[in-house]
Structure formats: structure tokens, C-alpha cells
Design an enzyme around this catalytic site. Structure first.
Site, PDB file in Angstrom:
ATOM      1  N   GLY A 289       0.875  -1.103   0.105  1.00  0.00           N
ATOM      2  CA  GLY A 289       0.142   0.072   0.012  1.00  0.00           C
ATOM      3  C   GLY A 289       0.752   1.441   0.123  1.00  0.00           C
ATOM      4  O   GLY A 289       2.051   1.162   0.523  1.00  0.00           O
TER       5      GLY A 289
ATOM      6  N   GLN B 181       2.877   9.849   1.557  1.00  0.00           N
ATOM      7  CA  GLN B 181       4.388   9.229   1.335  1.00  0.00           C
ATOM      8  C   GLN B 181       5.080   9.668   0.106  1.00  0.00           C
ATOM      9  O   GLN B 181       6.202   9.292  -0.066  1.00  0.00           O
ATOM     10  CB  GLN B 181       4.111   7.632   1.470  1.00  0.00           C
ATOM     11  CG  GLN B 181       3.693   7.090   2.756  1.00  0.00           C
ATOM     12  CD  GLN B 181       3.495   5.739   2.654  1.00  0.00           C
ATOM     13  OE1 GLN B 181       2.363   4.970   2.404  1.00  0.00           O
ATOM     14  NE2 GLN B 181       4.575   4.807   3.114  1.00  0.00           N
TER      15      GLN B 181
ATOM     16  N   HIS C 136      -1.867   6.723   7.877  1.00  0.00           N
ATOM     17  CA  HIS C 136      -1.135   7.645   7.034  1.00  0.00           C
ATOM     18  C   HIS C 136      -1.742   9.180   6.851  1.00  0.00           C
ATOM     19  O   HIS C 136      -1.236  10.197   6.873  1.00  0.00           O
ATOM     20  CB  HIS C 136      -0.612   7.277   6.008  1.00  0.00           C
ATOM     21  CG  HIS C 136       0.615   6.367   5.965  1.00  0.00           C
ATOM     22  ND1 HIS C 136       1.784   6.787   6.445  1.00  0.00           N
ATOM     23  CD2 HIS C 136       0.867   5.055   5.856  1.00  0.00           C
ATOM     24  CE1 HIS C 136       2.805   5.736   6.437  1.00  0.00           C
ATOM     25  NE2 HIS C 136       2.186   4.767   6.073  1.00  0.00           N
TER      26      HIS C 136
ATOM     27  N   HIS D   6      -3.664   0.481   8.056  1.00  0.00           N
ATOM     28  CA  HIS D   6      -2.304   1.042   7.847  1.00  0.00           C
ATOM     29  C   HIS D   6      -2.325   2.460   7.146  1.00  0.00           C
ATOM     30  O   HIS D   6      -1.779   3.189   7.449  1.00  0.00           O
ATOM     31  CB  HIS D   6      -1.325  -0.107   7.406  1.00  0.00           C
ATOM     32  CG  HIS D   6       0.113   0.280   7.169  1.00  0.00           C
ATOM     33  ND1 HIS D   6       1.197  -0.170   8.152  1.00  0.00           N
ATOM     34  CD2 HIS D   6       0.583   1.323   6.480  1.00  0.00           C
ATOM     35  CE1 HIS D   6       2.052   0.551   7.716  1.00  0.00           C
ATOM     36  NE2 HIS D   6       1.917   1.331   6.715  1.00  0.00           N
ATOM     37  N   GLU D   7      -2.763   2.370   5.815  1.00  0.00           N
ATOM     38  CA  GLU D   7      -2.840   3.298   4.960  1.00  0.00           C
ATOM     39  C   GLU D   7      -3.721   4.766   5.518  1.00  0.00           C
ATOM     40  O   GLU D   7      -3.427   5.719   5.424  1.00  0.00           O
ATOM     41  CB  GLU D   7      -3.152   2.892   3.526  1.00  0.00           C
ATOM     42  CG  GLU D   7      -2.133   2.062   2.946  1.00  0.00           C
ATOM     43  CD  GLU D   7      -0.667   2.422   2.878  1.00  0.00           C
ATOM     44  OE1 GLU D   7      -0.534   3.681   2.725  1.00  0.00           O
ATOM     45  OE2 GLU D   7       0.101   1.484   2.969  1.00  0.00           O
TER      46      GLU D   7
ATOM     47  N   CYS E 142       6.657  -0.461   6.611  1.00  0.00           N
ATOM     48  CA  CYS E 142       6.134   0.739   5.910  1.00  0.00           C
ATOM     49  C   CYS E 142       7.420   0.949   4.787  1.00  0.00           C
ATOM     50  O   CYS E 142       8.528   1.015   5.236  1.00  0.00           O
ATOM     51  CB  CYS E 142       5.871   1.587   6.830  1.00  0.00           C
ATOM     52  SG  CYS E 142       5.242   3.144   6.008  1.00  0.00           S
ATOM     53  N   LEU E 143       6.792   1.396   3.694  1.00  0.00           N
ATOM     54  CA  LEU E 143       8.040   1.862   2.784  1.00  0.00           C
ATOM     55  C   LEU E 143       8.639   3.111   3.071  1.00  0.00           C
ATOM     56  O   LEU E 143       9.539   3.610   2.856  1.00  0.00           O
ATOM     57  CB  LEU E 143       7.154   2.066   1.290  1.00  0.00           C
ATOM     58  CG  LEU E 143       6.478   0.918   0.748  1.00  0.00           C
ATOM     59  CD1 LEU E 143       5.602   1.197  -0.531  1.00  0.00           C
ATOM     60  CD2 LEU E 143       7.625  -0.147   0.342  1.00  0.00           C
TER      61      LEU E 143
END
Length: 158
Positions: free
Chosen positions: A46, A51, A134, A130-131, A88-89
């Protein structure tokens, strides 16, 4: 389409709250297309707009060969609990356990402004939560926990 740079968790920008999308146009579509390309290259599950440096209420997920775009998402129902390892990226830390709902219902819009509702569970619910975090400046590292014995699951969510 272009690959965008991913904002690090050390950058204060990642903690900002995203703004609702009001215009569903080519500019939004370009952002979404760039996010898909960035996510594919990064091999994550995701990616939120914040991000990639854009404060818009937008995220995408790509799991089990299925890609879904969420614009102005709202999680309207949560039930149960699960503990999965997340990564996480934007975060260089290793995977850690986070407590998330087992099932959720989310309302959102697609890239053309059409509303939709999705009920999901397990890993898909984890990735959406999770997203969604953000979009309000919350990272999974803020929610790391130790699962109760017998509740830990080994499946990773990036």
C-alpha cells in the site's frame, strides 16, 4: 507515469494531516498512476499520497494481484482484533506487531468520484487501516505492541 520519491519517517511532513479531495480530474489521475508505479517498483502492499509528498486523502493498496484506489476513505465499522507484523515503505525499521481490527467496512470514492463501500477482513483490513492512519499522520511504529500469547500471526503487511 513517474516514480515518486517516498517520504521518510524522519521527515516531519509524513506526520501532517491530509486534505479531502474535492476535484476528481486528470491531476488526481496522474497522482494515482504515479502512486501505482511507485508502489510496484517498491514492492509494497500500500501507499498513501502523503508518502509521496502530496497532502491528499488518497491511498492505494495492491494485494493478492488486486489493486484498489481509495479517495476520501472513511472506515465506518470495525470488529474483532488481530495482530500482524507490519512494515512501511517510509520506515526503515523491521517488521513489528500491530493490533488492528479483524474486519472493517470502508467507504470511499474511486478516481472518477463514484462512491463505493468495501467490507474486508484479515490482511486486507490491516493494509487499509495502515494506509488510513497515514492520512492523519500516524505511523505503524506508533502502534507497535506485543501480542498476547497465541494471538501472533506471522504474515507480514508492508
Amino acid at each position: 507515469m513517474a516514480i515518486r520519491e517516498i517520504v521518510s519517517y524522519t521527515d516531519k511532513f509524513i506526520r501532517k494531516t491530509s486534505k479531502p479531495v474535492k476535484v476528481f480530474d486528470e491531476k488526481l489521475w496522474e497522482l494515482l498512476d504515479d502512486m501505482h508505479e511507485t508502489l510496484n517498483v517498491s514492492q509494497g502492499a500500500g501507499l498513501s499520497a502523503v508518502q509521496v509528498g502530496v497532502l491528499k486523502n488518497v491511498f492505494i493498496i495492491n494485494i493478492n494481484g488486486m489493486s484498489i484506489e481509495f479517495i476520501n476513505p472513511v472506515i465506518i465499522k470495525k470488529s474483532g482484533e488481530q495482530y500482524k507484523k507490519e512494515g512501511c515503505l517510509s520506515v526503515s525499521e523491521p517488521f513489528n506487531y500491530v493490533k488492528r481490527p479483524k474486519k472493517i467496512t470502508v467507504k470511499a470514492y474511486d478516481r472518477f468520484g463514484n462512491p463505493f463501500m468495501l467490507e474486508c477482513e484479515d490482511w486486507t483490513a490491516v493494509c487499509i487501516c495502515h494506509e488510513a492512519d497515514h492520512l492523519v499522520g500516524v505511523l505503524y511504529i506508533d502502534k507497535i505492541c506485543v501480542p498476547p500469547l497465541g494471538k501472533e500471526e506471522d504474515e507480514d503487511c508492508v
